[in-house]
Design a protein around this motif. Structure first.
Motif, PDB file in Angstrom:
ATOM      1  N   LEU A 103       2.521  11.018   5.086  1.00  0.00           N
ATOM      2  CA  LEU A 103       3.259   9.769   5.274  1.00  0.00           C
ATOM      3  C   LEU A 103       2.775   9.038   6.507  1.00  0.00           C
ATOM      4  O   LEU A 103       2.241   9.624   7.437  1.00  0.00           O
ATOM      5  N   GLN A 104       3.005   7.726   6.489  1.00  0.00           N
ATOM      6  CA  GLN A 104       2.526   6.865   7.568  1.00  0.00           C
ATOM      7  C   GLN A 104       3.057   7.337   8.920  1.00  0.00           C
ATOM      8  O   GLN A 104       2.350   7.308   9.909  1.00  0.00           O
ATOM      9  N   ASP A 105       4.310   7.755   8.958  1.00  0.00           N
ATOM     10  CA  ASP A 105       4.865   8.226  10.216  1.00  0.00           C
ATOM     11  C   ASP A 105       5.244   9.705  10.121  1.00  0.00           C
ATOM     12  O   ASP A 105       6.273  10.045   9.545  1.00  0.00           O
ATOM     13  N   LYS A 118       0.823  -1.205   0.000  1.00  0.00           N
ATOM     14  CA  LYS A 118       0.000   0.000   0.000  1.00  0.00           C
ATOM     15  C   LYS A 118       0.865   1.267   0.000  1.00  0.00           C
ATOM     16  O   LYS A 118       0.687   2.154  -0.826  1.00  0.00           O
ATOM     17  N   SER A 119       1.795   1.333   0.947  1.00  0.00           N
ATOM     18  CA  SER A 119       2.632   2.532   1.045  1.00  0.00           C
ATOM     19  C   SER A 119       3.539   2.666  -0.168  1.00  0.00           C
ATOM     20  O   SER A 119       3.758   3.776  -0.674  1.00  0.00           O
ATOM     21  N   GLN A 120       4.043   1.543  -0.662  1.00  0.00           N
ATOM     22  CA  GLN A 120       4.936   1.588  -1.822  1.00  0.00           C
ATOM     23  C   GLN A 120       4.198   2.073  -3.066  1.00  0.00           C
ATOM     24  O   GLN A 120       4.782   2.768  -3.907  1.00  0.00           O
ATOM     25  N   ALA A 133      -3.155   9.814   1.520  1.00  0.00           N
ATOM     26  CA  ALA A 133      -3.086   9.823   2.979  1.00  0.00           C
ATOM     27  C   ALA A 133      -2.827   8.396   3.444  1.00  0.00           C
ATOM     28  O   ALA A 133      -3.680   7.526   3.320  1.00  0.00           O
ATOM     29  N   ASP A 134      -1.610   8.163   3.945  1.00  0.00           N
ATOM     30  CA  ASP A 134      -1.191   6.810   4.320  1.00  0.00           C
ATOM     31  C   ASP A 134      -1.403   6.615   5.822  1.00  0.00           C
ATOM     32  O   ASP A 134      -0.643   7.138   6.623  1.00  0.00           O
ATOM     33  N   GLU A 135      -2.439   5.897   6.198  1.00  0.00           N
ATOM     34  CA  GLU A 135      -2.785   5.679   7.608  1.00  0.00           C
ATOM     35  C   GLU A 135      -2.776   7.004   8.372  1.00  0.00           C
ATOM     36  O   GLU A 135      -2.141   7.101   9.435  1.00  0.00           O
TER      37      GLU A 135
HETATM   38 MG   LIG Z   1       2.332   1.186   4.858  1.00  0.00          MG
END
Ligand SMILES: [Mg+2]
Ligand SMILES: Nc1ncnc2c1ncn2[C@@H]1O[C@H](COP(=O)(O)OP(=O)(O)OP(=O)(O)O)[C@@H](O)[C@H]1O
Length: 277
Positions: A95-97, A46-48, A177-179
């Motif tokens: 980003l996720q973080d 997903k993130s990639q 929007a990643d998480e």
């Molecule tokens: Mg991810």
């Protein structure tokens, strides 16, 4: 209506000493001015996928696609400087973080203002006003005070909302929007979803919403893509998610906890090699 984003046969590979890791293996979808959810277990790509669209694949990764078009522009043919100019201004990614996206030594206000000023010709005073408005829009209660704080001086949830403010201040046409809400408690989560929803409705933004939370995605998005091992196994209207046909999607749904339900034995997610073909 022409698509905002067209992705055809997207692949992301990482060569390593022991072989090639295929993070994304031929993903295709189109996005209009709508909310598209991407779900799938950890490591499904997903993130990639989001990073490749954004042009933020880690340097040793190899990205290829038959087509990667954004608003009529061929992203595969764009130069690094053209891609940089798009990022933040027309395409933004949460980003996720968020810890890695905020500069720890720069005040929050300065970061937001600088983001705006790299994309728009505004005076310092105008940028400041716009930053206050944006912080208020993401429900930061005391924007003038928070403006002068450093990222470590705000809570995780506030940090995430500051990130969202920074990402949307230049008015992107596409937001990945990643998480974006997974570190937030439920009330703040709803606020943040509300902000993104408004951007889709009022500015006609396209949204790719990556999440583990199938229930959230089914209530918040228009359409959902289900990923497994770097591929899309199912694409479905969000309202139909509960009736998903694919056994993998059904497995993900079965793994969602229900309040008051006995969880013995815990459900186990099935993974079958034939889903890869
Ligand atoms: Mg991810
Ligand atoms: N820099 C990298 N080098 C090598 N492999 C990577 C790199 N980044 C990601 N991968 C691999 O790519 C695959 C997909 O990762 P990705 O981050 O897209 O998963 P994800 O679906 O976002 O998972 P999560 O839900 O845990 O965030 C994983 O197998 C991961 O190990």
């Amino acid at each position: 209506m022409s698509a905002l984003l067209t992705v055809e046969n997207l692949r992301v590979r990482y060569p390593t000493r022991t072989g090639v890791i295929e993070a994304v293996r031929g993903v295709s979808f189109t996005l209009g001015r709508e909310r598209l959810g991407i779900v799938g277990e950890s490591g499904s790509g997903k993130s990639q996928t989001g990073r490749a669209i954004m042009g933020l694949t880690q340097s040793h990764g190899i990205v290829s696609a038959d087509r990667l078009d954004f608003a009529g522009m061929d992203l595969l043919a764009a130069s690094p400087s053209q891609r940089r100019a798009l990022r933040g201004k027309r395409i933004a990614m949460i980003l996720q973080d968020p810890k890695y996206s905020l500069d720890p030594v720069m005040t929050i206000g300065r970061q937001i203002c600088e983001t705006l000023r790299t994309h728009e010709k505004v005076t310092k005073a105008e940028a400041r006003e716009r930053a206050f408005d944006m912080l208020e829009a993401v429900q930061i209660r005391d924007p003038k005070r928070v403006f002068d704080l450093h990222p470590h001086e705000v809570s995780g949830g506030m940090g995430q909302r500051v990130m969202i403010a920074m990402m949307v201040i230049a008015g992107p046409e596409l937001l990945i929007a990643d998480e974006p809400t997974s570190a937030l408690d439920v009330t703040v989560q709803l606020e943040v979803l509300g902000i993104m929803d408004k951007l889709v409705a009022e500015r006609g933004m396209g949204l790719i919403f990556v999440s583990h939370d199938l229930r959230l995605v089914s209530s918040f998005c228009d359409r959902v893509i289900v990923m497994y091992a770097g591929r899309i196994v199912e694409e479905i209207a969000a309202s139909e998610l509960a009736n998903a046909k694919h056994p993998y999607t059904q497995g993900l749904l079965n793994c969602m906890p229900q309040i008051g339900e006995s969880r013995h034995p815990l459900p186990v997610l099935d993974r079958k090699p034939e889903w890869l073909s």
